[in-house]
Design a protein around this motif. Sequence first.
Motif: not given
Length: 123
Positions: A2, A25, A27, A29-30, A77
Motif C-alpha cells: 500500500v 494505491s 488494496r 482490506f476491510s 481509496n
Amino acid sequence: QVHLVESGGGLVQAGGSLRVSCAASGRIFSSSGLGWFRQAPGKKREYVAAIRWGAGTTYYANSVKGRFTISRDGAKNTAYLQMNSLTPEDTAVYYCGVDRQGWSTSASDYEYWGQGTQVTVSS
C-alpha cells in the motif's frame, strides 16, 4: 503493498479548519485500519484518530475528540481528517498509516506510512 500520499496541509489561524487527505494505491482490506498520527518537532509520533476500513467505525484521541472527524471513501481509496477549532498545539506533520491487523493507537503497529503533510496553526 500500500502506498499512501497525504495532502491538504497548510497554514491556518487558530479557530480555523482544515481537511487533510490520504490517498492510497494498492488494496486496503476491510479488516485493516487507517490511522492518522501527528508529530511535532522534538516529540514522538502521536495518535490522533483511526477508522476501521470495512466497518467505518471511528476512534479518536481525547485531545481531538469533538473537533476532528476521520472518514473514508472506499470508492476513491481515500481517507480524510477534518480538523475544526484548530489551536497552535495542533501544529505538526500529519501522517496516515495502515494497520493490516485492524486499528491501534500505537504507531509501531502500522505497516505502511505516507510522507506526511505539514499543518501549522498560528495564534
